[in-house]
Design a protein around this motif. Structure first.
Motif, PDB file in Angstrom:
ATOM      1  N   LEU A   1      77.903  33.900  22.990  1.00  0.00           N
ATOM      2  CA  LEU A   1      78.464  34.425  21.745  1.00  0.00           C
ATOM      3  C   LEU A   1      78.901  35.876  21.881  1.00  0.00           C
ATOM      4  CD1 LEU A   1      78.961  34.260  18.625  1.00  0.00           C
ATOM      5  CD2 LEU A   1      76.582  35.041  18.369  1.00  0.00           C
ATOM      6  N   LEU A   2      78.039  36.713  22.453  1.00  0.00           N
ATOM      7  CA  LEU A   2      78.236  38.159  22.397  1.00  0.00           C
ATOM      8  C   LEU A   2      78.772  38.771  23.683  1.00  0.00           C
ATOM      9  CD1 LEU A   2      74.929  39.058  20.530  1.00  0.00           C
ATOM     10  CD2 LEU A   2      77.211  38.847  19.531  1.00  0.00           C
ATOM     11  N   GLY A   3      78.582  38.086  24.812  1.00  0.00           N
ATOM     12  CA  GLY A   3      79.033  38.624  26.077  1.00  0.00           C
ATOM     13  C   GLY A   3      77.967  39.420  26.806  1.00  0.00           C
ATOM     14  N   LYS A   4      78.194  39.602  28.096  1.00  0.00           N
ATOM     15  CA  LYS A   4      77.224  40.241  28.980  1.00  0.00           C
ATOM     16  C   LYS A   4      76.894  41.673  28.563  1.00  0.00           C
ATOM     17  CE  LYS A   4      77.521  39.324  33.352  1.00  0.00           C
ATOM     18  NZ  LYS A   4      77.927  39.286  34.785  1.00  0.00           N
ATOM     19  N   GLU A   5      77.865  42.371  27.994  1.00  0.00           N
ATOM     20  CA  GLU A   5      77.634  43.784  27.665  1.00  0.00           C
ATOM     21  C   GLU A   5      76.692  43.968  26.482  1.00  0.00           C
ATOM     22  OE1 GLU A   5      81.537  42.538  25.653  1.00  0.00           O
ATOM     23  OE2 GLU A   5      80.414  42.117  27.488  1.00  0.00           O
ATOM     24  N   HIS A   6      76.416  42.889  25.738  1.00  0.00           N
ATOM     25  CA  HIS A   6      75.566  43.010  24.552  1.00  0.00           C
ATOM     26  C   HIS A   6      74.225  42.285  24.676  1.00  0.00           C
ATOM     27  CE1 HIS A   6      78.703  45.025  22.346  1.00  0.00           C
ATOM     28  NE2 HIS A   6      79.549  44.045  22.584  1.00  0.00           N
ATOM     29  N   VAL A   7      74.033  41.550  25.756  1.00  0.00           N
ATOM     30  CA  VAL A   7      72.778  40.800  25.956  1.00  0.00           C
ATOM     31  C   VAL A   7      72.273  41.091  27.358  1.00  0.00           C
ATOM     32  CG1 VAL A   7      71.670  38.543  26.017  1.00  0.00           C
ATOM     33  CG2 VAL A   7      73.570  38.965  24.418  1.00  0.00           C
ATOM     34  N   CYS A   8      71.062  41.636  27.447  1.00  0.00           N
ATOM     35  CA  CYS A   8      70.514  41.901  28.777  1.00  0.00           C
ATOM     36  C   CYS A   8      69.096  41.352  28.884  1.00  0.00           C
ATOM     37  CB  CYS A   8      70.536  43.395  29.096  1.00  0.00           C
ATOM     38  SG  CYS A   8      69.379  44.389  28.151  1.00  0.00           S
TER      39      CYS A   8
ATOM     40  N   GLN B   1      73.186  39.230  32.533  1.00  0.00           N
ATOM     41  CA  GLN B   1      73.054  40.618  32.961  1.00  0.00           C
ATOM     42  C   GLN B   1      71.562  40.938  33.054  1.00  0.00           C
ATOM     43  OE1 GLN B   1      74.126  45.176  31.472  1.00  0.00           O
ATOM     44  NE2 GLN B   1      74.146  43.503  29.988  1.00  0.00           N
ATOM     45  N   TYR B   2      71.134  41.429  34.211  1.00  0.00           N
ATOM     46  CA  TYR B   2      69.743  41.810  34.411  1.00  0.00           C
ATOM     47  C   TYR B   2      69.683  43.331  34.501  1.00  0.00           C
ATOM     48  CZ  TYR B   2      69.658  36.925  35.812  1.00  0.00           C
ATOM     49  OH  TYR B   2      69.821  35.563  35.842  1.00  0.00           O
ATOM     50  N   CYS B   3      68.781  43.942  33.737  1.00  0.00           N
ATOM     51  CA  CYS B   3      68.706  45.398  33.766  1.00  0.00           C
ATOM     52  C   CYS B   3      67.263  45.854  33.605  1.00  0.00           C
ATOM     53  CB  CYS B   3      69.579  46.015  32.684  1.00  0.00           C
ATOM     54  SG  CYS B   3      69.362  45.305  31.043  1.00  0.00           S
ATOM     55  N   THR B   4      66.966  46.987  34.177  1.00  0.00           N
ATOM     56  CA  THR B   4      65.645  47.593  34.016  1.00  0.00           C
ATOM     57  C   THR B   4      65.588  48.305  32.668  1.00  0.00           C
ATOM     58  OG1 THR B   4      66.271  49.690  35.020  1.00  0.00           O
ATOM     59  CG2 THR B   4      65.513  47.939  36.505  1.00  0.00           C
ATOM     60  N   SER B   5      64.397  48.692  32.269  1.00  0.00           N
ATOM     61  CA  SER B   5      64.240  49.391  30.991  1.00  0.00           C
ATOM     62  C   SER B   5      65.030  50.696  30.958  1.00  0.00           C
ATOM     63  CB  SER B   5      62.760  49.683  30.733  1.00  0.00           C
ATOM     64  OG  SER B   5      62.031  48.497  30.620  1.00  0.00           O
ATOM     65  N   LYS B   6      65.151  51.361  32.103  1.00  0.00           N
ATOM     66  CA  LYS B   6      65.889  52.616  32.156  1.00  0.00           C
ATOM     67  C   LYS B   6      67.379  52.399  31.964  1.00  0.00           C
ATOM     68  CE  LYS B   6      62.554  54.914  35.235  1.00  0.00           C
ATOM     69  NZ  LYS B   6      62.361  55.547  36.562  1.00  0.00           N
ATOM     70  N   GLU B   7      67.853  51.230  32.337  1.00  0.00           N
ATOM     71  CA  GLU B   7      69.287  50.950  32.251  1.00  0.00           C
ATOM     72  C   GLU B   7      69.705  50.390  30.900  1.00  0.00           C
ATOM     73  OE1 GLU B   7      69.833  49.606  36.951  1.00  0.00           O
ATOM     74  OE2 GLU B   7      69.319  48.127  35.407  1.00  0.00           O
ATOM     75  N   ALA B   8      68.773  49.790  30.188  1.00  0.00           N
ATOM     76  CA  ALA B   8      69.107  49.071  28.957  1.00  0.00           C
ATOM     77  C   ALA B   8      69.242  50.030  27.779  1.00  0.00           C
ATOM     78  CB  ALA B   8      68.035  48.039  28.653  1.00  0.00           C
ATOM     79  N   PRO B   9      70.173  49.744  26.854  1.00  0.00           N
ATOM     80  CA  PRO B   9      70.264  50.550  25.629  1.00  0.00           C
ATOM     81  C   PRO B   9      69.141  50.191  24.667  1.00  0.00           C
ATOM     82  CG  PRO B   9      71.812  48.727  25.537  1.00  0.00           C
ATOM     83  CD  PRO B   9      71.187  48.685  26.909  1.00  0.00           C
TER      84      PRO B   9
END
Length: 307
Positions: A23-30, A56-64
């Motif tokens: 629904l939202l795309g990779k940039e909005h769901v990590c 999209q996989y991200c660490t806590s430091k990378e995530a908004p």
């Protein structure tokens, strides 16, 4: 809701994460992960019904900072999960915990404030998880709501999001009773199926039904002491629901025991035993079943099979 963070990439997190991603795309769901998991998931991927997931996989430091967090780990990872979530929880963040049992909402409320936590669980998802491959035949639904059952704006907003994503959900009249009912079902049928290595269909027999009723009566008693009334009709309904799922699937606890993974026994029978001691309520059936699960885990540990 613009930014959604999901912690836990098992069957529950991956399935609902896929719906939100589409629904939202990779940039909005990590998916929040540590560095080791990020490397592994990026290299090996996660497969849902034989299709590689485009996450999209991200660490806590990378995530908004997240507008919505969906927590879908196992209970024994909750302490680590709370630490990982700290950087992504903001003033307006809503937290949905889909963990089994009745304790995660309390722990999350202590960590982040009760105003951020909705009460929730997933039910009806029929899946098999082996390695990095997840196969599911029923998607189930998310049941959620405010602890006081008020239909707040964020409940309406999350409902609208799930509608758009094609996620089945329910906002019940009494979320705590529904949560306790799921806990009663899990404590009885996850535990018995794990000890028996049984499919859902295998549980449709008198010896299992007799034991399940004893477990449920103990849960019923401690629930009443905690202010939650679970009518007898729910016990019979749960048995019908579980045994109707057939011979192709197994409970998550059964899959964990078959694979030599650590189970959530502590948060099923263990919680009933603990609350029984608090309220002076005997819980002999849960005590026996819990001891049997612990013994089996100890055997697996001796054989080097526990993961």
């Amino acid at each position: 809701m613009k930014h959604i963070a999901i912690l836990g990439c098992g069957a529950v997190g991956a399935l609902y994460g896929l719906r939100l991603h589409n629904l939202l795309g990779k940039e909005h769901v990590c998916f929040l992960v540590d560095e080791e998991r990020k490397k592994r998931y990026t290299q090996e991927g996660i497969y849902l019904n034989d299709q590689i997931a485009p996450f999209q996989y991200c660490t806590s430091k990378e995530a908004p900072v997240a507008d919505l967090i969906i927590l879908a780990t196992k209970n024994h990872h909750l302490t680590d999960a709370i630490s990982m979530l700290q950087p992504v929880v903001g003033p307006e963040t809503a937290i949905l915990s889909l963990l089994n049992g009745i304790e995660s909402e309390r722990e999350l409320s202590k960590a982040f404030g009760k105003e951020k936590v909705l009460y929730s669980f997933a039910v009806g998802l029929n899946s098999t998880h082996i390695g990095n491959r997840i196969t599911y035949t029923k998607e189930g639904r998310i049941v959620f709501g405010e602890k006081n059952n008020e239909k707040t704006e964020r409940v309406k907003e999350i409902s609208a999001l799930f509608d758009r994503a094609g996620i089945s959900y329910l906002v019940p009249e009494n979320i705590e009773r529904e949560l306790w009912n799921k806990f009663m079902l899990n404590t009885a049928y996850n535990t018995l199926s794990g000890l028996l290595s049984a499919t859902y269909g295998d549980l449709d027999q008198d010896p299992v039904w007799n034991l399940a009723q004893k477990v449920c009566k103990e849960v019923q008693s401690v629930a009443k002491a905690e202010g939650i009334l679970l009518p007898d009709s729910l016990i019979e309904e749960n048995h019908r629901i579980v045994t109707s799922l057939g011979f192709a699937g197994k409970t998550s606890m059964c899959q964990d025991m078959d694979a030599g993974r650590k189970t959530e026994n502590q948060w099923f029978s263990g919680t009933v035993i603990k609350l029984g001691k608090v309220h002076g309520i005997p819980t002999p059936t849960c005590e026996v079943l819990s001891a049997l699960v612990e013994a089996r885990e100890n055997i697996s540990l001796r054989l080097g099979q526990v993961q």
